[in-house]
Write a protein that holds these residues in place. Structure first.
Motif, PDB file in Angstrom:
ATOM      1  N   THR A   1      10.421 -25.120   4.270  1.00  0.00           N
ATOM      2  CA  THR A   1      10.383 -25.927   3.054  1.00  0.00           C
ATOM      3  C   THR A   1      10.231 -25.004   1.856  1.00  0.00           C
ATOM      4  O   THR A   1      10.040 -23.788   1.987  1.00  0.00           O
ATOM      5  CB  THR A   1       9.216 -26.943   3.050  1.00  0.00           C
ATOM      6  N   ASP A   2      10.270 -25.607   0.673  1.00  0.00           N
ATOM      7  CA  ASP A   2      10.183 -24.820  -0.556  1.00  0.00           C
ATOM      8  C   ASP A   2       8.806 -24.231  -0.805  1.00  0.00           C
ATOM      9  O   ASP A   2       8.619 -23.528  -1.804  1.00  0.00           O
ATOM     10  CB  ASP A   2      10.616 -25.677  -1.753  1.00  0.00           C
TER      11      ASP A   2
ATOM     12  N   LEU B   1      14.969 -25.458  -7.906  1.00  0.00           N
ATOM     13  CA  LEU B   1      13.896 -24.476  -8.070  1.00  0.00           C
ATOM     14  C   LEU B   1      14.459 -23.058  -8.177  1.00  0.00           C
ATOM     15  O   LEU B   1      13.912 -22.227  -8.902  1.00  0.00           O
ATOM     16  CB  LEU B   1      12.910 -24.564  -6.906  1.00  0.00           C
ATOM     17  N   THR B   2      15.545 -22.798  -7.446  1.00  0.00           N
ATOM     18  CA  THR B   2      16.201 -21.492  -7.564  1.00  0.00           C
ATOM     19  C   THR B   2      16.671 -21.277  -8.995  1.00  0.00           C
ATOM     20  O   THR B   2      16.463 -20.213  -9.590  1.00  0.00           O
ATOM     21  CB  THR B   2      17.400 -21.405  -6.601  1.00  0.00           C
ATOM     22  N   ARG B   3      17.316 -22.295  -9.531  1.00  0.00           N
ATOM     23  CA  ARG B   3      17.827 -22.207 -10.907  1.00  0.00           C
ATOM     24  C   ARG B   3      16.690 -22.075 -11.908  1.00  0.00           C
ATOM     25  O   ARG B   3      16.730 -21.254 -12.827  1.00  0.00           O
ATOM     26  CB  ARG B   3      18.657 -23.454 -11.205  1.00  0.00           C
ATOM     27  N   LEU B   4      15.641 -22.866 -11.718  1.00  0.00           N
ATOM     28  CA  LEU B   4      14.510 -22.849 -12.637  1.00  0.00           C
ATOM     29  C   LEU B   4      13.791 -21.500 -12.609  1.00  0.00           C
ATOM     30  O   LEU B   4      13.321 -21.016 -13.643  1.00  0.00           O
ATOM     31  CB  LEU B   4      13.547 -23.981 -12.282  1.00  0.00           C
TER      32      LEU B   4
ATOM     33  N   TYR C   1      12.892 -31.913  -8.685  1.00  0.00           N
ATOM     34  CA  TYR C   1      14.061 -31.041  -8.728  1.00  0.00           C
ATOM     35  C   TYR C   1      15.200 -31.551  -7.848  1.00  0.00           C
ATOM     36  O   TYR C   1      15.015 -32.368  -6.949  1.00  0.00           O
ATOM     37  CB  TYR C   1      13.674 -29.611  -8.352  1.00  0.00           C
ATOM     38  N   ASP C   2      16.388 -31.027  -8.146  1.00  0.00           N
ATOM     39  CA  ASP C   2      17.630 -31.454  -7.505  1.00  0.00           C
ATOM     40  C   ASP C   2      18.087 -30.473  -6.432  1.00  0.00           C
ATOM     41  O   ASP C   2      17.595 -29.347  -6.340  1.00  0.00           O
ATOM     42  CB  ASP C   2      18.735 -31.596  -8.570  1.00  0.00           C
ATOM     43  N   HIS C   3      19.040 -30.928  -5.616  1.00  0.00           N
ATOM     44  CA  HIS C   3      19.790 -30.080  -4.679  1.00  0.00           C
ATOM     45  C   HIS C   3      18.916 -29.343  -3.660  1.00  0.00           C
ATOM     46  O   HIS C   3      19.183 -28.199  -3.315  1.00  0.00           O
ATOM     47  CB  HIS C   3      20.644 -29.052  -5.447  1.00  0.00           C
ATOM     48  N   GLU C   4      17.916 -30.023  -3.133  1.00  0.00           N
ATOM     49  CA  GLU C   4      17.108 -29.384  -2.088  1.00  0.00           C
ATOM     50  C   GLU C   4      17.786 -29.453  -0.732  1.00  0.00           C
ATOM     51  O   GLU C   4      17.582 -28.572   0.112  1.00  0.00           O
ATOM     52  CB  GLU C   4      15.729 -30.054  -2.011  1.00  0.00           C
ATOM     53  N   GLU C   5      18.596 -30.490  -0.507  1.00  0.00           N
ATOM     54  CA  GLU C   5      19.162 -30.743   0.819  1.00  0.00           C
ATOM     55  C   GLU C   5      20.450 -29.967   1.085  1.00  0.00           C
ATOM     56  O   GLU C   5      21.101 -30.194   2.110  1.00  0.00           O
ATOM     57  CB  GLU C   5      19.444 -32.250   0.984  1.00  0.00           C
TER      58      GLU C   5
END
Length: 358
Positions: free
Chosen positions: A309-310, A139-142, A127-131
């Protein structure tokens, strides 16, 4: 679009994907390469949402595991391309993303390609945009568009953990503490009130604060309450009428976000406190049967995760989750970011042994 050969070693694959720049908000090229390499694999059902790629087995196994990793990095600072170095006689890969967390992603990609019939069904997520801000996180979007993809009995995040298992994570809260004054010419300071001077008791309380060490399900989490930024001042000859102290609280997962906020307000009582960001932590969840099997397979003694972390996203959905990946977290975002080759190989062996039951 760079081509990814998933038959090379996880070490070589780490090098390849680290040399594809993917700073947050610029992940598309790497996401395209991952999608192109994974999509043809017949044993995986592949779904893409923006620059997040999900690949799932559908073997009818009794249990399902999510294994996830983010593909973005913090900004590059003359530390790409990747190069080989030696530290105390041991081989390392040096470069942006080697620790956080493309080595973990490389291991996952290789195993996703090779494990055609794992002992559990697996949902791989890259996934993208974790940083960056949480609302941009892939993951928020998903979770909004395909919440069904998060259904699992256990989850593993490939965040750097020195090849050890780190259970759960601390929560994270940011607040702005303000003091107000009255502007005046600095030559006649007695006419005004200095808001920066009024912030001194805030800093004193924080300097004297003694953080807790809290045992949660057998793991001891260390907390921290610190000033991380100060803003104030108008000009070199003006008494300031506003000062803002930004405070960061890292709290054990035994505390809810509401409890964490109440604690910060109590420590800084008498001051104007505005909470601007917060995320609950995650309990270790190591009592789950799959978690116990995982610990046994990788022969790990679990440790606490001090940062957020996620895993917290999965914990909030009722899925116990741990961090397990190569790389020293102290070197994440560091200009000398580097990962041990031995750790990459060890994490690959550990995950492979657990997922195949061998």
């Amino acid at each position: 679009m760079p081509s990814l050969d998933l038959t090379v070693s996880a070490v070589e694959l780490t090098r390849i994907i680290c040399d594809i720049p993917s700073v947050s908000d610029d992940e598309t090229v790497l996401a395209d390469s991952i999608h192109a390499a994974i999509a043809p694999l017949e044993h995986l059902d592949v779904y893409r949402d923006g620059d997040t790629i999900v690949a799932r087995t559908d073997l009818g196994r009794a249990q399902r595991v999510v294994i996830a990793g983010h593909i973005d990095t913090v900004p590059i600072n003359d530390n790409v391309p990747t190069r080989d170095i030696s530290v105390d006689g041991q081989p390392f890969l040096w470069g942006r993303g080697t620790v956080d967390m493309k080595a973990g992603v490389a291991v996952q990609l290789k195993l996703a390609a090779e494990l055609v019939a794992p002992r559990v069904d697996i949902t791989w997520m890259w996934y993208d945009h974790e940083e960056v801000d949480a609302d941009l996180n892939g993951l928020t979007r998903l979770a909004r568009t395909r919440p069904d993809l998060f259904g699992a009995d256990f989850a593993i995040l490939g965040e750097p953990s020195n090849g050890e298992v780190e259970g759960g994570c601390n929560g994270n809260l940011r607040a702005i503490v303000r003091t107000a004054g009255v502007r005046a010419h600095s030559a006649r300071a007695w006419v005004g009130e200095n808001a920066i001077h009024k912030a001194a008791p805030i800093l004193q309380r924080l300097a004297e604060y003694r953080p807790r060490e809290v045992a949660v399900e057998g793991l001891v989490y260390r907390e921290g309450l610190n000033a991380v930024r100060i803003r104030g001042g108008v000009a070199g000859n003006v008494i300031p009428d506003l000062c803002e102290v930004e405070v960061n609280y890292r709290f054990a997962p035994s505390r809810s976000l509401d409890e964490a906020e109440a604690h910060v307000r109590d420590v800084l009582s008498g001051f104007d406190v505005e909470v601007v960001d917060g995320a609950a932590g995650a309990r270790p969840g190591l009592d789950a049967p799959l978690a116990q099997e995982f610990l046994a397979a990788v022969r790990a003694e679990p440790r606490p995760k001090y940062g957020w972390t996620d895993v917290a996203r999965f914990s909030a959905l009722g899925v116990p989750a741990v961090n397990y990946g190569p790389g020293d977290p102290h070197l994440a975002h560091h200009d000398e970011e580097r990962v041990s080759v031995a750790q990459i190989e060890a994490v690959e062996r550990g995950l492979r042994a657990w997922l195949t039951g061998s």
